[in-house]
Design a protein around this motif. Structure first.
Motif, PDB file in Angstrom:
ATOM      1  N   GLY A 275     117.997  -0.800  40.785  1.00  0.00           N
ATOM      2  CA  GLY A 275     117.914  -1.330  42.192  1.00  0.00           C
ATOM      3  C   GLY A 275     118.440  -0.808  43.273  1.00  0.00           C
ATOM      4  O   GLY A 275     119.096  -0.725  44.439  1.00  0.00           O
ATOM      5  N   CYS A 276     117.882   0.888  42.960  1.00  0.00           N
ATOM      6  CA  CYS A 276     117.511   1.823  43.534  1.00  0.00           C
ATOM      7  C   CYS A 276     116.315   1.562  45.333  1.00  0.00           C
ATOM      8  O   CYS A 276     115.401  -0.262  44.625  1.00  0.00           O
ATOM      9  CB  CYS A 276     117.446   2.842  42.966  1.00  0.00           C
ATOM     10  N   ARG A 277     116.938   1.540  46.020  1.00  0.00           N
ATOM     11  CA  ARG A 277     116.684   1.572  47.555  1.00  0.00           C
ATOM     12  C   ARG A 277     116.893   2.990  47.707  1.00  0.00           C
ATOM     13  O   ARG A 277     116.494   2.869  49.752  1.00  0.00           O
ATOM     14  CB  ARG A 277     117.303   0.462  48.274  1.00  0.00           C
ATOM     15  N   GLY A 278     116.862   4.086  47.453  1.00  0.00           N
ATOM     16  CA  GLY A 278     116.817   5.352  48.155  1.00  0.00           C
ATOM     17  C   GLY A 278     115.606   5.971  48.804  1.00  0.00           C
ATOM     18  O   GLY A 278     116.136   6.862  49.492  1.00  0.00           O
ATOM     19  N   CYS A 279     114.807   5.356  48.836  1.00  0.00           N
ATOM     20  CA  CYS A 279     113.253   5.394  49.424  1.00  0.00           C
ATOM     21  C   CYS A 279     112.820   4.356  49.552  1.00  0.00           C
ATOM     22  O   CYS A 279     112.752   3.047  49.207  1.00  0.00           O
ATOM     23  CB  CYS A 279     112.428   6.953  49.113  1.00  0.00           C
ATOM     24  N   ASP A 280     111.481   4.614  50.145  1.00  0.00           N
ATOM     25  CA  ASP A 280     111.006   3.276  50.313  1.00  0.00           C
ATOM     26  C   ASP A 280     109.673   2.555  49.325  1.00  0.00           C
ATOM     27  O   ASP A 280     108.937   1.833  49.546  1.00  0.00           O
ATOM     28  CB  ASP A 280     109.579   3.996  52.011  1.00  0.00           C
ATOM     29  N   LEU A 281     109.857   3.916  48.298  1.00  0.00           N
ATOM     30  CA  LEU A 281     108.170   3.182  47.214  1.00  0.00           C
ATOM     31  C   LEU A 281     109.360   1.600  46.016  1.00  0.00           C
ATOM     32  O   LEU A 281     108.955   1.542  46.494  1.00  0.00           O
ATOM     33  CB  LEU A 281     108.488   4.878  46.463  1.00  0.00           C
ATOM     34  N   TYR A 282     110.501   1.367  46.199  1.00  0.00           N
ATOM     35  CA  TYR A 282     110.861   0.316  45.713  1.00  0.00           C
ATOM     36  C   TYR A 282     109.839  -0.364  46.303  1.00  0.00           C
ATOM     37  O   TYR A 282     110.069  -2.096  45.819  1.00  0.00           O
ATOM     38  CB  TYR A 282     112.356   0.721  45.805  1.00  0.00           C
ATOM     39  N   GLN A 283     110.104  -0.679  47.807  1.00  0.00           N
ATOM     40  CA  GLN A 283     109.576  -1.890  48.489  1.00  0.00           C
ATOM     41  C   GLN A 283     108.071  -2.380  47.673  1.00  0.00           C
ATOM     42  O   GLN A 283     107.847  -3.572  47.946  1.00  0.00           O
ATOM     43  CB  GLN A 283     108.859  -1.901  50.318  1.00  0.00           C
TER      44      GLN A 283
ATOM     45  N   GLN B 115     108.250  -2.822  39.750  1.00  0.00           N
ATOM     46  CA  GLN B 115     110.430  -2.258  39.435  1.00  0.00           C
ATOM     47  C   GLN B 115     110.063  -0.786  39.020  1.00  0.00           C
ATOM     48  O   GLN B 115     109.264   0.102  39.419  1.00  0.00           O
ATOM     49  CB  GLN B 115     109.775  -2.948  37.666  1.00  0.00           C
ATOM     50  N   THR B 116     111.441  -0.501  38.905  1.00  0.00           N
ATOM     51  CA  THR B 116     111.770   1.016  38.971  1.00  0.00           C
ATOM     52  C   THR B 116     111.255   1.037  37.022  1.00  0.00           C
ATOM     53  O   THR B 116     111.748   0.281  35.641  1.00  0.00           O
ATOM     54  CB  THR B 116     113.279   0.742  38.538  1.00  0.00           C
ATOM     55  N   VAL B 117     111.023   2.593  37.411  1.00  0.00           N
ATOM     56  CA  VAL B 117     110.175   3.360  35.757  1.00  0.00           C
ATOM     57  C   VAL B 117     111.235   4.000  35.179  1.00  0.00           C
ATOM     58  O   VAL B 117     111.314   5.796  35.515  1.00  0.00           O
ATOM     59  CB  VAL B 117     108.674   2.944  35.405  1.00  0.00           C
TER      60      VAL B 117
ATOM     61  N   ALA C  52     109.746  12.266  37.466  1.00  0.00           N
ATOM     62  CA  ALA C  52     110.533  12.712  38.841  1.00  0.00           C
ATOM     63  C   ALA C  52     110.578  12.348  39.945  1.00  0.00           C
ATOM     64  O   ALA C  52     111.775  11.951  40.546  1.00  0.00           O
ATOM     65  CB  ALA C  52     109.839  14.578  39.412  1.00  0.00           C
ATOM     66  N   VAL C  53     109.606  11.006  40.091  1.00  0.00           N
ATOM     67  CA  VAL C  53     110.237  10.005  41.087  1.00  0.00           C
ATOM     68  C   VAL C  53     110.145   8.911  39.947  1.00  0.00           C
ATOM     69  O   VAL C  53     108.945   8.538  39.485  1.00  0.00           O
ATOM     70  CB  VAL C  53     108.907   9.965  42.369  1.00  0.00           C
ATOM     71  N   LYS C  54     110.374   7.600  40.113  1.00  0.00           N
ATOM     72  CA  LYS C  54     110.758   6.606  39.358  1.00  0.00           C
ATOM     73  C   LYS C  54     109.910   5.481  40.082  1.00  0.00           C
ATOM     74  O   LYS C  54     110.013   4.128  38.905  1.00  0.00           O
ATOM     75  CB  LYS C  54     112.207   5.914  38.991  1.00  0.00           C
ATOM     76  N   HIS C  55     109.378   5.453  41.036  1.00  0.00           N
ATOM     77  CA  HIS C  55     108.830   4.007  41.418  1.00  0.00           C
ATOM     78  C   HIS C  55     107.274   4.713  41.587  1.00  0.00           C
ATOM     79  O   HIS C  55     106.907   5.144  42.067  1.00  0.00           O
ATOM     80  CB  HIS C  55     109.236   3.084  42.619  1.00  0.00           C
ATOM     81  N   PHE C  56     106.170   3.502  41.250  1.00  0.00           N
ATOM     82  CA  PHE C  56     104.952   3.738  41.738  1.00  0.00           C
ATOM     83  C   PHE C  56     104.893   4.324  43.071  1.00  0.00           C
ATOM     84  O   PHE C  56     105.455   3.367  43.439  1.00  0.00           O
ATOM     85  CB  PHE C  56     104.147   2.190  41.161  1.00  0.00           C
TER      86      PHE C  56
ATOM     87  N   VAL D 133     112.858  14.390  46.808  1.00  0.00           N
ATOM     88  CA  VAL D 133     114.452  14.693  46.872  1.00  0.00           C
ATOM     89  C   VAL D 133     115.780  13.658  47.215  1.00  0.00           C
ATOM     90  O   VAL D 133     115.766  13.294  46.443  1.00  0.00           O
ATOM     91  CB  VAL D 133     114.270  16.193  48.421  1.00  0.00           C
ATOM     92  N   ALA D 134     114.946  12.454  46.865  1.00  0.00           N
ATOM     93  CA  ALA D 134     115.154  11.421  47.250  1.00  0.00           C
ATOM     94  C   ALA D 134     115.898  10.607  45.306  1.00  0.00           C
ATOM     95  O   ALA D 134     117.064  10.262  45.275  1.00  0.00           O
ATOM     96  CB  ALA D 134     114.552  10.058  48.046  1.00  0.00           C
ATOM     97  N   CYS D 135     115.120  11.055  44.773  1.00  0.00           N
ATOM     98  CA  CYS D 135     114.930  10.357  43.895  1.00  0.00           C
ATOM     99  C   CYS D 135     115.649  11.155  42.779  1.00  0.00           C
ATOM    100  O   CYS D 135     116.103  11.188  41.339  1.00  0.00           O
ATOM    101  CB  CYS D 135     113.592  10.045  43.096  1.00  0.00           C
ATOM    102  N   ARG D 136     115.896  12.450  43.156  1.00  0.00           N
ATOM    103  CA  ARG D 136     116.370  13.532  42.173  1.00  0.00           C
ATOM    104  C   ARG D 136     117.266  13.293  41.443  1.00  0.00           C
ATOM    105  O   ARG D 136     117.520  13.329  40.163  1.00  0.00           O
ATOM    106  CB  ARG D 136     116.535  14.848  42.940  1.00  0.00           C
ATOM    107  N   PRO D 137     118.414  12.136  41.999  1.00  0.00           N
ATOM    108  CA  PRO D 137     120.053  12.270  41.159  1.00  0.00           C
ATOM    109  C   PRO D 137     119.716  11.878  40.255  1.00  0.00           C
ATOM    110  O   PRO D 137     120.836  12.346  38.892  1.00  0.00           O
ATOM    111  CB  PRO D 137     120.548  11.817  42.613  1.00  0.00           C
ATOM    112  N   TRP D 138     118.596  10.654  39.719  1.00  0.00           N
ATOM    113  CA  TRP D 138     118.573   9.762  38.737  1.00  0.00           C
ATOM    114  C   TRP D 138     118.344  10.926  37.956  1.00  0.00           C
ATOM    115  O   TRP D 138     118.598  11.583  36.667  1.00  0.00           O
ATOM    116  CB  TRP D 138     116.921   8.957  38.682  1.00  0.00           C
ATOM    117  N   LEU D 139     117.148  11.904  37.716  1.00  0.00           N
ATOM    118  CA  LEU D 139     116.922  13.532  37.670  1.00  0.00           C
ATOM    119  C   LEU D 139     117.758  13.963  36.528  1.00  0.00           C
ATOM    120  O   LEU D 139     117.924  14.080  35.270  1.00  0.00           O
ATOM    121  CB  LEU D 139     115.685  13.667  37.978  1.00  0.00           C
TER     122      LEU D 139
HETATM  123 FE1  SF4 Z   1     115.089   4.892  44.089  1.00  0.00          FE
HETATM  124 FE2  SF4 Z   1     113.392   6.771  43.008  1.00  0.00          FE
HETATM  125 FE3  SF4 Z   1     112.296   4.237  43.657  1.00  0.00          FE
HETATM  126 FE4  SF4 Z   1     113.288   5.944  45.570  1.00  0.00          FE
HETATM  127  S1  SF4 Z   1     111.411   5.970  44.023  1.00  0.00           S
HETATM  128  S2  SF4 Z   1     113.972   4.004  45.378  1.00  0.00           S
HETATM  129  S3  SF4 Z   1     114.593   6.959  45.454  1.00  0.00           S
HETATM  130  S4  SF4 Z   1     114.210   5.316  41.865  1.00  0.00           S
END
Ligand code: SF4
Ligand code: URA
Length: 213
Positions: free
Chosen positions: A26-34, A38-40, A95-99, A121-127
């Motif tokens: 459910g992460c929406r920490g940056c624009d890439l989820y849009q 899915q989150t990989v 390093a980044v979880k969305h395509f 930087v936005a995605c780094r907390p997951w890593l």
């Molecule tokens: Fe969240 Fe990372 Fe996906 Fe951005 S790329 S929405 S920070 S999981």
């Protein structure tokens, strides 16, 4: 967008990989989820001694939800096998979880794009949470994006690859040693007359890792 931090599970640093993977859906920490499917999230044993970090999922990973299952993953599997590393024992992530992609001008093909500094930087907390939970002995950064996420923005893979470095001391209770090497996609993209050498260097760096475990 404020980054991934607020999407991390409440269990904080005690969160297991399963909790993290579930929360990251459910992460929406940056624009890439849009625009991604899915989150990989990372995959592999939760107590792996070795973690490999790529850049960002590609087209195939976006569709399947698993890291490194496309052409770059095939090359990585081959290189690991040649270096004596069994992929089944490795936790593999990005390093980044969305395509991130640009649509092709015609058709449905989607062309991979490098993530931006702010997306990294936005995605780094997951890593960091994954590394904290898996608690590996060695982390391999595949390419500049992973290396810059973990070793800092001034790190240069071209001059500093293949060395086991101390890193992340302030962030992880038991900091692993970190080694940066080429991204398998860079090997695939190398001109015909340089590919074999690039592949050989990747395997040599992975042998160094196998020897350190
Ligand atoms: Fe969240 Fe990372 Fe996906 Fe951005 S790329 S929405 S920070 S999981
Ligand atoms: N490239 C990456 O960096 N990661 C993947 O998961 C696939 C291709």
């Amino acid at each position: 967008y404020e980054g991934a931090e607020r999407y991390l599970p409440d269990t904080g640093s005690a969160a297991g990989v399963r909790d993290l993977r579930e929360a990251a859906r459910g992460c929406r920490g940056c624009d890439l989820y849009q625009d991604a499917t899915q989150t990989v999230f990372g995959a592999g044993p939760e107590d792996a001694r070795l973690v490999m970090v790529g850049e960002v999922p590609g087209d195939r990973e976006d569709r399947t939800g698993e890291p490194f299952v496309g052409p770059a993953g095939g090359l990585l599997d081959r290189a690991m096998e040649e270096a004596g590393i069994d992929r089944g024992t490795v936790y593999v992530t990005n390093a980044v979880k969305h395509f991130r992609f640009t649509p092709a001008e015609r058709g449905t093909r989607r062309i991979h794009r490098k993530p931006s500094r702010s997306q990294i930087v936005a995605c780094r907390p997951w890593l960091v949470a994954e590394l904290s939970s898996v608690d590996p002995e060695v982390v391999v950064c595949l390419g500049a994006t992973a290396a810059q996420a973990l070793l800092g923005p001034s790190f240069r893979v071209s001059t500093q690859r293949g060395e086991l470095l101390d890193a992340l001391g302030g962030e992880l209770p038991r900091p692993p040693r970190v080694l940066a090497t080429a991204h398998p996609s860079a090997v695939l993209r190398a001109p015909d007359d340089e590919r074999e050498r690039a592949y050989g260097l990747l395997v040599a760096d992975l042998r160094e890792v196998a020897g350190a475990l």
